[in-house]
Every structure is written in C-alpha cells, then in structure tokens.
Design a protein around this motif. Structure first.
Motif, short mmCIF file in Angstrom:
data_model
loop_
_atom_site.label_atom_id
_atom_site.label_comp_id
_atom_site.label_asym_id
_atom_site.label_seq_id
_atom_site.Cartn_x
_atom_site.Cartn_y
_atom_site.Cartn_z
N TYR A 1 0.87 -1.18 0.00
CA TYR A 1 0.00 0.00 0.00
C TYR A 1 0.90 1.23 0.00
O TYR A 1 1.65 1.44 0.96
N LEU B 1 4.41 1.24 1.61
CA LEU B 1 4.52 0.07 2.49
C LEU B 1 4.48 -1.21 1.65
O LEU B 1 3.44 -1.55 1.06
N VAL C 1 4.21 -5.04 1.54
CA VAL C 1 3.70 -6.05 2.47
C VAL C 1 4.09 -7.46 2.03
O VAL C 1 4.48 -8.29 2.83
N ASN D 1 -1.51 -12.67 12.27
CA ASN D 1 -2.14 -11.39 11.93
C ASN D 1 -1.12 -10.48 11.27
O ASN D 1 -0.02 -10.33 11.77
N GLY D 2 -1.53 -9.87 10.16
CA GLY D 2 -0.64 -8.88 9.54
C GLY D 2 0.46 -9.48 8.69
O GLY D 2 1.32 -8.76 8.18
N ALA D 3 0.45 -10.79 8.49
CA ALA D 3 1.52 -11.43 7.70
C ALA D 3 1.41 -11.09 6.21
O ALA D 3 2.38 -11.24 5.47
N GLY D 4 0.22 -10.65 5.78
CA GLY D 4 0.06 -10.28 4.37
C GLY D 4 -0.83 -11.23 3.57
O GLY D 4 -0.84 -11.20 2.34
N LYS D 5 -1.62 -12.02 4.27
CA LYS D 5 -2.47 -13.01 3.58
C LYS D 5 -3.55 -12.30 2.75
O LYS D 5 -3.74 -12.60 1.56
N THR D 6 -4.26 -11.37 3.39
CA THR D 6 -5.32 -10.64 2.69
C THR D 6 -4.74 -9.83 1.54
O THR D 6 -5.31 -9.77 0.44
N THR D 7 -3.60 -9.23 1.79
CA THR D 7 -2.94 -8.41 0.75
C THR D 7 -2.61 -9.29 -0.46
O THR D 7 -2.77 -8.86 -1.61
N ARG E 1 -5.76 -9.79 -2.40
CA ARG E 1 -6.15 -8.55 -3.09
C ARG E 1 -5.27 -8.33 -4.32
O ARG E 1 -5.76 -7.85 -5.35
N GLU F 1 -10.50 -15.93 5.09
CA GLU F 1 -10.92 -16.19 6.48
C GLU F 1 -12.40 -16.54 6.61
O GLU F 1 -13.15 -15.83 7.30
N GLN G 1 -6.62 -18.02 9.48
CA GLN G 1 -5.81 -17.85 10.69
C GLN G 1 -5.84 -19.12 11.50
O GLN G 1 -4.97 -19.39 12.31
#
Ligand code: ATP
Length: 229
Positions: free
Chosen positions: A11, A14, A16, A36-42, A45, A155, A187
C-alpha cells in the motif's frame, strides 16, 4: 492453474508481500496461513487486482492477469470471497445467490443447493437472519453461482465457533471435491492444514515454509508458532 512469480505488493510505500512464489493446481485446495498482519489478505487482493502489484507476475490458466481490472479477473473464473462476506442483508438468500450469477449467464442454483441444502430450506429468508456459519455458506454459494474455476476465500471462519468453523471448512472441501480449485486464507492454521492438499506459511510477507498440508501440521516449527503445541 494459478502461478505467482516473485509477486510484490503493498500500500503506497509500504511493501507487504515480498517476492512471493505460489501455485495452485487444477482441483487443488491450497491454504495460506500465518499470523495477523503477515500479508495473507494483501496477497489475495493483489491476485484479484484489487490492489496493484509492484512487481512480479500472476498467471491464471496460461494468461497474465496482473494488469487486469478486478471484474475482468472474476470473468475469467477467478472469484474472490472477501472477509466479512458482503451479503445484501435485507435481500433473501435466493436473491443473494442470483446476484452471484451476474458476471456469467450460467448460474446453477441446483448445484449450489445440493452442496448447501440449508440455502434451499431458507431461500426466502432475509440473508441477515441467517446464522454466521450459514451466512458464510451463502457467501461461498453466491461465489459458486458464477461457475468459478478457482475460488479465493479470505478467512471464512471469522466470527465462527470451532464447530461452525469445522462445518464451513468441510463445505470448502466439498466444493473443492466438485472440481473447483481453492486458495484458502485462514488464521485457524490447524483446521486449514487438516483439509489442505498443500499450504504456505506466510511470515512478514515472505513464504517461510511450504509443503503438503498434513506434513506442515506435523512440522515442529509450525506446531510451535501457529498451533500452540
Ligand atoms: P489478518 O489475519 O490480521 O487479516 P493478514 O495476514 O491478512 O492479517 P494483511 O491484512 O494483508 O494481513 O495486512 C498486512 C499489512 O498490511 C499489515 O501491516 C496491515 O496493517 C497493512 N495493511 C492492510 N491493509 C492496508 C491498507 N488498506 N492500507 C495500508 N496498509 C494496509
């Protein structure tokens, strides 16, 4: 079927996801797990072109798709079910399902009803009156209405009890058994690894480990970091 080569995404400034290599084969269920925050959703996307990759390539069914618009990716049969389901609450279950068929004329309500009988029983009920697990099944069923070749699920267990999570993941496996490939972000590493053919463990946007689902579930590093064992 789907191949990522050295995919980088993020983003603005940043970054990711870093140099991610990942494949999903025909009929395969591949899980992407990590903290959490590892970049799975990113990652999802970027594959769906909801965000632009910064470098690297995405190939689907032999064609580069990383410069397409999101609806063009969907039209090629790669369908993304984002976290949070995004159902139309006041509309009925059946209306929600029919909306899933807008990209292609070939919707197949019967096929979805066979996989998820509860969606038939509750077809006339408003989507917002379903339980969390049923809503998740509706979100998956709606995505199936466009006859995808590959489903990306973000998720699906969010907000569900362990038992309902089991039901939803069993349904995901059943979908895969009908020949639809699946890339599953979870997760809940334990349950995801138990159904996945293969899996990738993402750490700070890097694929730290990858292998067969059951083998990873036995790996001491995975057991310690993600399974709390
Ligand atoms: P979770 O399981 O918590 O959803 P995740 O592995 O899916 O985690 P991402 O949602 O991909 O992780 O987030 C990875 C990083 O990107 C995080 O540091 C997050 O803060 C950041 N991020 C996510 N969405 C945005 C955004 N729209 N704008 C800026 N940064 C974002």
């Amino acid at each position: 079927m789907l191949t990522l080569e050295k995919l980088c995404a993020g983003y603005g400034r940043l970054q990711v996801v870093h140099d991610l290599d990942l494949t999903v084969g025909e009929g395969e269920l591949v899980a992407l797990v990590g903290a959490n925050g590892a970049g799975k959703t990113t990652t999802l996307r970027a594959i769906g072109c909801l965000i632009r990759r910064t470098s690297g390539t995405t190939t689907f069914l032999g064609d580069r798709i990383d410069r397409l618009r999101p609806h063009e990716v969907t039209r090629r049969g790669l369908v993304h079910v984002p976290e949070g389901r995004q159902l139309f609450g006041p509309l009925t279950v059946e209306e929600n399902l029919r909306l899933g068929a807008w990209t292609r004329p070939s919707y197949d309500l019967k096929r979805v009803h066979k996989l998820f009988p509860v969606l038939k029983e509750r077809g006339r009920q408003a989507a917002e009156t379903l339980s969390g697990g049923q809503q998740q099944m509706l979100a998956i069923g709606r995505a199936l209405m466009s006859r995808p070749r590959l489903l990306m699920l973000d998720e699906p267990s969010t907000g569900l009890s362990p038992e309902l999570t089991r039901n939803v993941l069993d349904a995901v496996k059943a979908v895969c058994d009908t020949g639809v490939s699946v890339l599953l972000v979870e997760q809940n590493a334990h349950q995801a690894l138990s159904i996945a053919d293969r899996a990738y463990v993402l750490e700070s946007g890097v694929a730290a480990l990858h292998g067969r689902g059951r083998e990873l579930a036995e790996d001491p590093r995975v057991r310690k970091a993600y399974l709390g064992l």
